[in-house]
Design a protein around this motif. Structure first.
Motif, mmCIF file in Angstrom:
data_model
loop_
_atom_site.group_PDB
_atom_site.id
_atom_site.type_symbol
_atom_site.label_atom_id
_atom_site.label_comp_id
_atom_site.label_asym_id
_atom_site.label_seq_id
_atom_site.Cartn_x
_atom_site.Cartn_y
_atom_site.Cartn_z
ATOM 1 N N ALA A 378 88.767 31.023 51.301
ATOM 2 C CA ALA A 378 88.608 31.108 52.744
ATOM 3 C C ALA A 378 88.565 32.535 53.299
ATOM 4 C CB ALA A 378 89.702 30.395 53.616
ATOM 5 N N LEU A 379 89.623 33.344 52.737
ATOM 6 C CA LEU A 379 89.618 34.958 53.271
ATOM 7 C C LEU A 379 88.377 35.479 52.682
ATOM 8 C CD1 LEU A 379 91.310 37.027 54.413
ATOM 9 C CD2 LEU A 379 92.293 37.479 52.231
ATOM 10 N N ILE A 380 87.832 35.267 51.471
ATOM 11 C CA ILE A 380 86.815 35.866 51.085
ATOM 12 C C ILE A 380 85.518 35.570 51.620
ATOM 13 C CG2 ILE A 380 85.360 35.982 48.948
ATOM 14 C CD1 ILE A 380 87.840 35.609 47.242
ATOM 15 N N ASP A 381 85.447 34.280 52.049
ATOM 16 C CA ASP A 381 84.286 33.750 52.979
ATOM 17 C C ASP A 381 84.311 34.569 54.288
ATOM 18 O OD1 ASP A 381 83.392 32.054 51.000
ATOM 19 O OD2 ASP A 381 84.202 30.298 51.708
ATOM 20 N N ALA A 382 85.223 34.598 54.890
ATOM 21 C CA ALA A 382 85.533 35.373 56.207
ATOM 22 C C ALA A 382 85.289 36.600 56.046
ATOM 23 C CB ALA A 382 86.959 35.180 56.752
ATOM 24 N N SER A 383 85.502 37.235 54.977
ATOM 25 C CA SER A 383 85.267 38.702 54.854
ATOM 26 C C SER A 383 83.755 38.839 54.645
ATOM 27 C CB SER A 383 86.022 39.416 53.309
ATOM 28 O OG SER A 383 87.338 39.416 53.716
ATOM 29 N N ALA A 384 83.020 37.965 53.998
ATOM 30 C CA ALA A 384 81.727 37.903 53.726
ATOM 31 C C ALA A 384 80.782 37.597 54.931
ATOM 32 C CB ALA A 384 81.272 36.708 52.731
ATOM 33 N N ALA A 385 81.186 37.002 55.886
ATOM 34 C CA ALA A 385 80.701 36.806 57.270
ATOM 35 C C ALA A 385 80.959 37.960 58.110
ATOM 36 C CB ALA A 385 81.192 35.421 57.842
ATOM 37 N N LEU A 386 82.339 38.472 58.118
ATOM 38 C CA LEU A 386 82.185 39.876 58.593
ATOM 39 C C LEU A 386 81.307 41.073 58.232
ATOM 40 C CD1 LEU A 386 83.508 41.392 60.882
ATOM 41 C CD2 LEU A 386 85.666 41.806 59.596
ATOM 42 N N ALA A 387 81.273 41.043 56.915
ATOM 43 C CA ALA A 387 80.588 42.200 56.143
ATOM 44 C C ALA A 387 79.043 42.252 56.474
ATOM 45 C CB ALA A 387 80.511 42.163 54.734
#
Length: 389
Positions: A378-387
């Motif tokens: 979930a954290l990686i997905d949130a990071s991907a969206a922010l990136a």
């Protein structure tokens, strides 16, 4: 509402930053960290009015000036400034260039501090407005005053280019960088032309063109106007370019050149362009190169040891934190990496930096090669969206 500066009884010059109404308005807004929308809401005016005032397209009416004054709590200073601005020619401010230059140098330092902590969106309008005033002033100045004003305009343009790059607009960044070169030459400083090549190397780095990175860095180092500061910047970019290409030997040689040139900077009084070399930690730059060379364990150890000494501004700290997390993910220490990212994501959201988001994208690529728990995913997905932005 808290007043921005000292209470009534002191002069406008001690309460407000220098400049015409639009520049002062934009600078005060940047100090508060308010977006155009937020300030428009507080002053009960339209966003279009704010943009027109800050860019100098429109002069404030007494009512609008009073509304702005109330929003900032400047005790009538903005109303008085608006009134005085309607009576004189704007070019009269260049008769005494010294106070103009000194005042805007202070504003530039302040806007840089704001930009490093909050990103480009709160300072870009101010930078462009002040540049407009300085170029107008430079056109009417003579002798040494003319050179001083054009050189200061060049410094504003150079930082405006950096903010454009941080906003994710490399074409605009190059346009402002080229303006900085032209205006620096008018001010008698050719070193900005050498530094512009460093900036072009950095832009190429973020679009993944390592050949161009090395080419521009080498051109900057060999430029006739390059001083130790610029040669150090150029060596840093060259090291990172070679690291991205996987050439460890050339990277190591460039890092040695960086250290050598950085050692020459101490006491150097020549004009400085870009980040101050003495504020950088050579071991953090080495760690960044090791990360690009996929030497993850070494990079993670270097970041762990030296990241606490990184520059205090939010942008630099976020950038090096994400790099450390990427190194940890590459070293199969995803739990440690996610802990750093979780603490850093709020800062990345606040500063909204395209260069930091690009670093976050590299973390996502590396993290997705590792086995992750549901929470980590979930954290990686949130990071991907922010990136992506």
């Amino acid at each position: 509402m808290d007043p921005v500066d000292s209470a009534a009884g002191s002069s406008i010059s001690t309460r407000l930053p220098p400049g015409d109404f639009g520049v002062v308005l934009a600078t005060l807004r940047a100090r508060r960290g308010w977006s155009v929308r937020e300030f428009a809401r507080r002053a009960n005016v339209s966003e279009g009015q704010v943009c027109n005032l800050e860019s100098g397209v429109r002069n404030p009416t007494p009512a609008v000036a009073a509304a702005c004054d109330a929003a900032f709590g400047t005790g009538g200073a903005l109303v008085e400034l608006a009134g005085s601005g309607r009576h004189g020619a704007r070019t009269e401010v260049v008769v005494e260039a010294g106070p103009v230059v000194a005042g805007y140098e202070r504003v530039l330092r302040e806007l840089k501090d704001i930009g490093r902590s909050t990103g480009p969106r709160f300072v870009t309008t101010s930078m462009k407005s002040i540049t407009r005033i300085l170029t107008d002033a430079g056109s009417h100045a003579v002798g040494e005053q003319r050179a001083e004003i054009w050189l200061l305009a060049s410094r504003f343009a150079e930082y405006t280019g950096w903010m454009a790059q941080e906003a994710g607009n490399p074409a605009e960044a190059l346009r402002w960088t080229n303006l900085a070169v032209r205006w620096g030459a008018r001010g008698g400083d050719e070193t900005v032309a050498a530094y512009a090549l460093v900036r072009k190397a950095f832009i190429a780095q973020h679009r993944g063109d390592t050949y161009a990175v090395i080419k521009f860095a080498d051109q900057a180092a060999g430029h006739p106007a390059a001083n130790p500061v610029i040669r150090a910047h150029a060596a840093r970019r060259s090291a990172q370019g070679h690291a991205r290409r996987g050439d460890a030997g050339a990277c190591r040689e460039a890092l040695e050149r960086f250290r050598s040139h950085a050692a020459e900077v101490s006491g150097d009084r020549t004009p400085h362009w870009g980040p101050r070399i003495e504020n950088g930690n050579p071991r953090l730059i080495e760690a960044s190169c090791m990360l690009s060379l996929h030497r993850f364990e070494l990079a993670a150890d270097l970041f762990a040891e030296h990241r606490p000494a990184a520059p205090a501004d939010s942008n630099s700290r976020a950038r090096f934190a994400v790099r450390q997390a990427t190194a940890l993910a590459g070293a199969d220490r995803l739990a440690d990496a996610c802990q750093i990212i979780e603490a850093t994501l709020p800062v990345i959201k606040r500063i909204d930096s395209a260069t930091v988001r690009a670093e976050l994208g590299r973390f996502v690529e590396q993290a997705r090669t590792r086995r992750a728990s549901p929470g980590q995913l979930a954290l990686i997905d949130a990071s991907a969206a922010l990136a992506i932005g």
